[in-house]
Scaffold this active site. Structure first.
Site, PDB file in Angstrom:
ATOM      1  N   SER A  76      -5.005   0.762 -19.108  1.00 56.59           N
ATOM      2  CA  SER A  76      -4.670   2.086 -19.637  1.00 56.59           C
ATOM      3  C   SER A  76      -4.789   2.086 -21.164  1.00 56.59           C
ATOM      4  O   SER A  76      -5.179   3.090 -21.766  1.00 56.59           O
ATOM      5  CB  SER A  76      -3.248   2.466 -19.237  1.00 56.59           C
ATOM      6  OG  SER A  76      -3.111   2.469 -17.842  1.00 56.59           O
ATOM      7  N   ARG A 136      -5.843  -9.104 -13.116  1.00 52.90           N
ATOM      8  CA  ARG A 136      -7.108  -9.081 -13.849  1.00 52.90           C
ATOM      9  C   ARG A 136      -7.458 -10.445 -14.403  1.00 52.90           C
ATOM     10  O   ARG A 136      -8.429 -11.057 -14.048  1.00 52.90           O
ATOM     11  CB  ARG A 136      -7.021  -8.107 -15.036  1.00 52.90           C
ATOM     12  CG  ARG A 136      -7.208  -6.678 -14.661  1.00 52.90           C
ATOM     13  CD  ARG A 136      -6.699  -5.783 -15.744  1.00 52.90           C
ATOM     14  NE  ARG A 136      -5.258  -5.962 -15.898  1.00 52.90           N
ATOM     15  CZ  ARG A 136      -4.477  -5.128 -16.542  1.00 52.90           C
ATOM     16  NH1 ARG A 136      -4.995  -4.083 -17.130  1.00 52.90           N
ATOM     17  NH2 ARG A 136      -3.183  -5.335 -16.618  1.00 52.90           N
ATOM     18  N   HIS A 179      -7.100   0.690 -11.501  1.00 54.76           N
ATOM     19  CA  HIS A 179      -5.941   0.969 -10.646  1.00 54.76           C
ATOM     20  C   HIS A 179      -6.408   1.530  -9.296  1.00 54.76           C
ATOM     21  O   HIS A 179      -5.925   1.127  -8.250  1.00 54.76           O
ATOM     22  CB  HIS A 179      -5.030   2.042 -11.273  1.00 54.76           C
ATOM     23  CG  HIS A 179      -4.269   1.623 -12.490  1.00 54.76           C
ATOM     24  ND1 HIS A 179      -4.311   2.333 -13.665  1.00 54.76           N
ATOM     25  CD2 HIS A 179      -3.419   0.597 -12.718  1.00 54.76           C
ATOM     26  CE1 HIS A 179      -3.508   1.763 -14.557  1.00 54.76           C
ATOM     27  NE2 HIS A 179      -2.971   0.698 -14.011  1.00 54.76           N
ATOM     28  N   LYS A 196       6.954  -0.739 -22.903  1.00 53.02           N
ATOM     29  CA  LYS A 196       5.704  -0.098 -23.318  1.00 53.02           C
ATOM     30  C   LYS A 196       5.981   1.342 -23.697  1.00 53.02           C
ATOM     31  O   LYS A 196       6.641   2.068 -22.950  1.00 53.02           O
ATOM     32  CB  LYS A 196       4.696  -0.072 -22.154  1.00 53.02           C
ATOM     33  CG  LYS A 196       4.158  -1.417 -21.749  1.00 53.02           C
ATOM     34  CD  LYS A 196       3.083  -1.205 -20.682  1.00 53.02           C
ATOM     35  CE  LYS A 196       2.769  -2.477 -19.921  1.00 53.02           C
ATOM     36  NZ  LYS A 196       2.000  -2.207 -18.697  1.00 53.02           N
TER      37      LYS A 196
HETATM   38  P1  ADP Z   1      -1.509  -1.612 -17.413  1.00 57.41           P
HETATM   39  O1  ADP Z   1      -1.379  -3.118 -17.413  1.00 57.41           O
HETATM   40  O2  ADP Z   1      -2.916  -1.139 -17.495  1.00 57.41           O
HETATM   41  O3  ADP Z   1      -0.533  -0.881 -18.289  1.00 57.41           O
HETATM   42  P2  ADP Z   1       0.109  -0.801 -15.152  1.00 57.41           P
HETATM   43  O4  ADP Z   1       1.443  -1.243 -15.596  1.00 57.41           O
HETATM   44  O5  ADP Z   1      -0.063   0.650 -14.931  1.00 57.41           O
HETATM   45  O6  ADP Z   1      -1.130  -1.266 -15.991  1.00 57.41           O
HETATM   46  O7  ADP Z   1      -0.330  -1.643 -13.902  1.00 57.41           O
HETATM   47  C1  ADP Z   1      -0.065  -1.389 -12.576  1.00 57.41           C
HETATM   48  C2  ADP Z   1      -0.741  -2.479 -11.760  1.00 57.41           C
HETATM   49  O8  ADP Z   1      -2.156  -2.301 -11.788  1.00 57.41           O
HETATM   50  C3  ADP Z   1      -0.501  -3.891 -12.274  1.00 57.41           C
HETATM   51  O9  ADP Z   1      -0.348  -4.734 -11.147  1.00 57.41           O
HETATM   52  C4  ADP Z   1      -1.763  -4.217 -13.012  1.00 57.41           C
HETATM   53  O10 ADP Z   1      -2.008  -5.609 -13.027  1.00 57.41           O
HETATM   54  C5  ADP Z   1      -2.780  -3.495 -12.179  1.00 57.41           C
HETATM   55  N1  ADP Z   1      -3.997  -3.183 -12.915  1.00 57.41           N
HETATM   56  C6  ADP Z   1      -4.121  -2.496 -14.064  1.00 57.41           C
HETATM   57  N2  ADP Z   1      -5.420  -2.416 -14.443  1.00 57.41           N
HETATM   58  C7  ADP Z   1      -6.130  -3.080 -13.501  1.00 57.41           C
HETATM   59  C8  ADP Z   1      -7.520  -3.371 -13.315  1.00 57.41           C
HETATM   60  N3  ADP Z   1      -8.430  -2.977 -14.214  1.00 57.41           N
HETATM   61  N4  ADP Z   1      -7.879  -4.083 -12.228  1.00 57.41           N
HETATM   62  C9  ADP Z   1      -6.935  -4.507 -11.342  1.00 57.41           C
HETATM   63  N5  ADP Z   1      -5.634  -4.273 -11.452  1.00 57.41           N
HETATM   64  C10 ADP Z   1      -5.218  -3.575 -12.513  1.00 57.41           C
END
Ligand code: ADP
Length: 161
Positions: free
Chosen positions: A129, A91, A18, A42
């Protein structure tokens, strides 16, 4: 006028994947608002306040980044903040379908706001996460997954749950 972007997500908790997206967005826009949103599909482990606290402590070097929480519609929030863009990270191919739907929906709701996808740096492709929560709760090292400032607190809180 200063350009504003929002980076929405669950951030349950924030990872260095993130943070990579947030810091790259901070170079592209004058102001970046990282907004914690609760995803009804989630089940979260950390409270919105905990998530915001973890993010705040992770972005200390990024002067144009701020943190907020919102429990309504992202398109409304982004409009209210005067954002020109919603920045998301991509990703793997499996992220794409859902992100594509969300981007199209947001475009309908707020036609002047563009969704911009930044492709993850390869070293973070596997990182989410959920990985942090799984590894942490099974007693593994999360040093390579989360910012160093918050690692101990995350472990402590995972073990308390
Ligand atoms: P998660 O999918 O880990 O629950 P979130 O809902 O918090 O993540 O995601 C917020 C944003 O960050 C989304 O656009 C998600 O694709 C992106 N994101 C999460 N992990 C990564 C990563 N390792 N690399 C790039 N972007 C990421």
């Amino acid at each position: 006028m200063a350009s504003v972007a929002v980076c929405p997500g669950s951030f349950d908790p924030i990872t260095i994947g993130h943070l990579n997206i947030i810091s790259r967005a901070a170079k592209l826009f004058d102001r970046v608002i990282v907004v914690v949103m609760v995803n009804s599909r989630k089940k979260g482990m950390f409270t919105p306040d905990e998530r915001m606290d973890f993010i705040r402590r992770s972005i200390t070097g990024l002067d144009n980044v701020e943190v907020d929480y919102y429990d309504g519609l992202l398109a409304d929030y982004a409009q209210r903040k005067g954002a020109v863009a919603i920045v998301k990270g991509l990703r793997v191919l499996s992220d794409y379908e859902d992100e594509f739907k969300q981007a199209l929906t947001n475009k309908r709701l707020a036609k002047d706001i563009e969704t911009i996808f930044l492709v993850t740096d390869t070293e973070y492709m596997f990182l989410s996460s959920s990985v942090v929560k799984e590894v942490g709760s099974l007693g593994g090292e999360i040093d390579d997954f989360v910012p160093p400032e918050i690692k101990d607190d995350i472990i402590k809180r995972i073990r308390e749950r």
